[in-house]
Design a protein around this motif. Structure first.
Motif, PDB file in Angstrom:
ATOM      1  N   LYS A 211       0.844  -1.191   0.000  1.00  0.00           N
ATOM      2  CA  LYS A 211       0.000   0.000   0.000  1.00  0.00           C
ATOM      3  C   LYS A 211       0.885   1.248   0.000  1.00  0.00           C
ATOM      4  O   LYS A 211       2.040   1.206   0.423  1.00  0.00           O
ATOM      5  CB  LYS A 211      -0.899   0.005   1.242  1.00  0.00           C
ATOM      6  CG  LYS A 211      -2.020  -1.043   1.187  1.00  0.00           C
ATOM      7  CD  LYS A 211      -2.865  -0.986   2.439  1.00  0.00           C
ATOM      8  CE  LYS A 211      -4.125  -1.826   2.298  1.00  0.00           C
ATOM      9  NZ  LYS A 211      -3.866  -3.224   2.013  1.00  0.00           N
ATOM     10  N   GLN A 212       0.304   2.351  -0.452  1.00  0.00           N
ATOM     11  CA  GLN A 212       1.045   3.611  -0.383  1.00  0.00           C
ATOM     12  C   GLN A 212       0.947   4.175   1.030  1.00  0.00           C
ATOM     13  O   GLN A 212      -0.097   4.069   1.684  1.00  0.00           O
ATOM     14  CB  GLN A 212       0.494   4.620  -1.395  1.00  0.00           C
ATOM     15  CG  GLN A 212       0.873   4.309  -2.831  1.00  0.00           C
ATOM     16  CD  GLN A 212       0.810   5.536  -3.725  1.00  0.00           C
ATOM     17  OE1 GLN A 212       0.260   6.573  -3.366  1.00  0.00           O
ATOM     18  NE2 GLN A 212       1.390   5.412  -4.904  1.00  0.00           N
ATOM     19  N   LEU A 213       2.043   4.789   1.475  1.00  0.00           N
ATOM     20  CA  LEU A 213       2.103   5.322   2.826  1.00  0.00           C
ATOM     21  C   LEU A 213       0.963   6.316   3.088  1.00  0.00           C
ATOM     22  O   LEU A 213       0.324   6.262   4.143  1.00  0.00           O
ATOM     23  CB  LEU A 213       3.460   5.989   3.066  1.00  0.00           C
ATOM     24  CG  LEU A 213       3.684   6.629   4.447  1.00  0.00           C
ATOM     25  CD1 LEU A 213       3.562   5.588   5.555  1.00  0.00           C
ATOM     26  CD2 LEU A 213       5.055   7.307   4.503  1.00  0.00           C
ATOM     27  N   LYS A 214       0.683   7.173   2.111  1.00  0.00           N
ATOM     28  CA  LYS A 214      -0.345   8.208   2.309  1.00  0.00           C
ATOM     29  C   LYS A 214      -1.726   7.596   2.564  1.00  0.00           C
ATOM     30  O   LYS A 214      -2.556   8.191   3.249  1.00  0.00           O
ATOM     31  CB  LYS A 214      -0.397   9.154   1.111  1.00  0.00           C
ATOM     32  CG  LYS A 214      -0.800   8.500  -0.199  1.00  0.00           C
ATOM     33  CD  LYS A 214      -0.793   9.503  -1.348  1.00  0.00           C
ATOM     34  CE  LYS A 214      -1.204   8.840  -2.660  1.00  0.00           C
ATOM     35  NZ  LYS A 214      -1.162   9.807  -3.778  1.00  0.00           N
ATOM     36  N   ASP A 215      -1.959   6.390   2.055  1.00  0.00           N
ATOM     37  CA  ASP A 215      -3.268   5.754   2.203  1.00  0.00           C
ATOM     38  C   ASP A 215      -3.494   5.170   3.595  1.00  0.00           C
ATOM     39  O   ASP A 215      -4.637   4.927   3.992  1.00  0.00           O
ATOM     40  CB  ASP A 215      -3.441   4.647   1.159  1.00  0.00           C
ATOM     41  CG  ASP A 215      -3.488   5.191  -0.252  1.00  0.00           C
ATOM     42  OD1 ASP A 215      -3.929   6.351  -0.422  1.00  0.00           O
ATOM     43  OD2 ASP A 215      -3.088   4.478  -1.192  1.00  0.00           O
ATOM     44  N   ILE A 216      -2.409   4.913   4.321  1.00  0.00           N
ATOM     45  CA  ILE A 216      -2.577   4.337   5.663  1.00  0.00           C
ATOM     46  C   ILE A 216      -2.389   5.388   6.766  1.00  0.00           C
ATOM     47  O   ILE A 216      -2.387   5.061   7.947  1.00  0.00           O
ATOM     48  CB  ILE A 216      -1.645   3.128   5.896  1.00  0.00           C
ATOM     49  CG1 ILE A 216      -0.174   3.526   5.824  1.00  0.00           C
ATOM     50  CG2 ILE A 216      -1.960   2.008   4.915  1.00  0.00           C
ATOM     51  CD1 ILE A 216       0.771   2.408   6.275  1.00  0.00           C
TER      52      ILE A 216
END
Length: 487
Positions: free
Chosen positions: A2-7
């Motif tokens: 997953k992308q960091l910004k999404d978590i």
């Protein structure tokens, strides 16, 4: 992946250094488990500070660091995110990473000093009997429907919680019943979870080694209910003086249960025997296999939760009558010579008193009651003399022994216990350091129809001494000793 910004959704960020559109593999707060492109969350613990292991995490391939203080040197190509509370950040990061599994399952949390394990475990058992796929997060074990995993804490860390909740969702579980400890709430492990219901059992002397005062301990418990949503329900034991305190600021639907007070779920004990209880619950009689008034409270909470989650009332009573006791909770055997040995997890003054009162209610008074009890090391020291006072005053003989001494000197623990024994009870007590020898002595002292209570460790199959866990099982030990002594 997953992308960091999404978590990072709902994480309270104070500063960012680096890119947030990087792809991350997984989240870890133990630097030893870091692999390439992982996120490392630096948490300040009671024994160590994760900030001291940031460099190690980077050497192992971490691509992002979540911390409360930026290190003095920031490495190019690594994203650093400063947060106010790393524990809280971990809770939201892991919930987001696993796509918020608590929103896809009907999660009920049980909190209080005593009864959490019994209520959570028996709710799991009841809903399984009702034909549902169910999850359990408890002190004893973690269950994903039929699959069992080892438990290490009463309330696991938020990474573990979300990992198993996600697995439960994948396996089609509709419900999960979870023990919620004061440590777990205080360390934000339950943050970011959506609970459909909360249960309060009782509040008594415990964990004052961790919390600064009883008021703080109570308020941490209360905060769990404060955070429930208006779609949830909160069911509390109003026979406990702190029961209504838990509901003061909750937005959840308020429900009560009691044996002594008017309540939404009310029970009366009609019969209390070693074979079980006859209860009248909301004017309906039911025979159950569990024993003692403390279990009447537990069963009432279980009944209330079952009804609130949609099980028809008469069906809930039928299922209640089929429930079997939980490992290490008032488990008993009767030897060839009719000696009854009871093993119970009672490790707080209130729990010990409840178990001894239960035995008092079902005994004939023609037999002697021998209690074997110890207190854990590296834990709340103030309860030691209280527990010794209860054991010595409510038993015919009391044997003080080692529990899990951990890093403390077991002799010193017993000396602190003995300070609570009143002069008239001195002759009834003896100290035997070795737990097996203490249980053996109890067996040797017991005659036909006598009762032996072995309190403190219950379901545990180990004894922790100087950081090493040794195999030790109270129930197995007393069973073997009674057989060897041919009693």
């Amino acid at each position: 992946m997953k992308q960091l910004k999404d978590i990072l959704y709902k994480v309270h960020i104070e500063a960012v250094h680096g890119a947030t559109d990087v792809v991350v593999s997984k989240i870890e707060f133990d630097s030893r488990k870091i692999e390439l492109n992982d996120v490392f969350v630096a948490i300040k613990g009671t024994l160590s500070d994760g900030h001291d292991y940031i460099e190690k995490a980077l050497n192992l391939g971490a691509i992002a660091i979540i911390c409360e203080e930026f290190p003095s040197i920031l490495v190019n190509g690594v994203t650093y995110i400063r947060v106010k509370d790393s524990n809280e950040a971990l809770a939201y990061l892991t919930a987001n990473y696993y796509e918020n599994p608590s929103e896809k399952i009907r999660l009920v949390g049980i909190t209080g000093t005593n009864g959490k394990t019994t209520i959570a475990s028996l709710l799991y058992q009841l809903f399984k009997k009702a034909g549902y796929k169910v999850g359990l997060l408890s002190t004893v074990k973690i269950m994903v429907d039929e699959q069992e995993f080892k438990a290490t804490h009463t309330t696991p860390d938020s990474l573990t919680i979300n990992k198993y909740l996600d697995l439960m969702v994948q396996q089609g579980c509709e419900f999960c019943f979870m023990e919620v400890s004061s440590h777990g709430v205080h360390q934000k492990r339950t943050e970011a979870l959506r609970f459909e219901g909360g249960v309060f059992t009782n509040l008594s002397h415990d964990h004052l080694d961790y919390h600064n005062s009883f008021a703080e301990y109570r308020d941490v418990k209360k905060s769990f209910f404060d955070n429930l949503s208006k779609e949830a329900f909160a069911i509390t034991n109003i026979d406990d003086k702190n029961g209504l305190v838990m509901l003061q600021n909750t937005k959840a639907r308020k429900l009560t249960y009691a044996l002594k007070s008017y309540a939404d779920y009310k029970a009366q004990i009609l019969e209390n025997q070693l074979s079980g209880l006859l209860l009248k619950i909301n004017d309906q009689e039911v025979w159950v296999k569990l024993i003692g008034s403390f279990n009447a409270y537990n069963l009432l909470a279980i009944y209330g939760v079952a009804v609130e989650l949609g099980i028809e009332k008469m069906e809930a009573l039928r299922l209640l009558s089929e429930l079997e006791s939980v490992s290490g909770r008032f488990q008993f055997i009767v030897s060839n010579s009719k000696i009854t040995a009871i093993v119970d997890y009672a490790h707080t003054p209130d729990a010990l008193e409840n178990v001894l009162k239960t035995i008092e209610d079902i005994r004939t008074k023609n037999e002697q009651l021998i209690t074997v009890v110890g207190c854990g090391g590296d834990r709340d020291k103030t309860k030691r003399p209280i527990m010794a006072h209860i054991a010595s005053s409510m038993s015919d003989k009391a044997i003080f022994t080692s529990d899990n001494p951990r890093t403390e000197n077991p002799e010193m623990i017993i000396e602190e216990m003995e300070k609570g024994v009143e002069p008239q009870n001195f002759k009834k007590t003896v100290a035997i350091l070795d737990r097996k020898q203490a249980i053996k002595t109890a067996c040797q002292l017991a005659n036909s129809n006598d009762i032996i209570l072995i309190a403190g460790k219950g379901h545990e199959t180990y004894q922790e001494i100087n950081g090493v866990r040794h195999d030790f099982d109270d129930l197995k030990t007393v069973t073997e000793l009674l057989q060897q002594l041919n009693k």
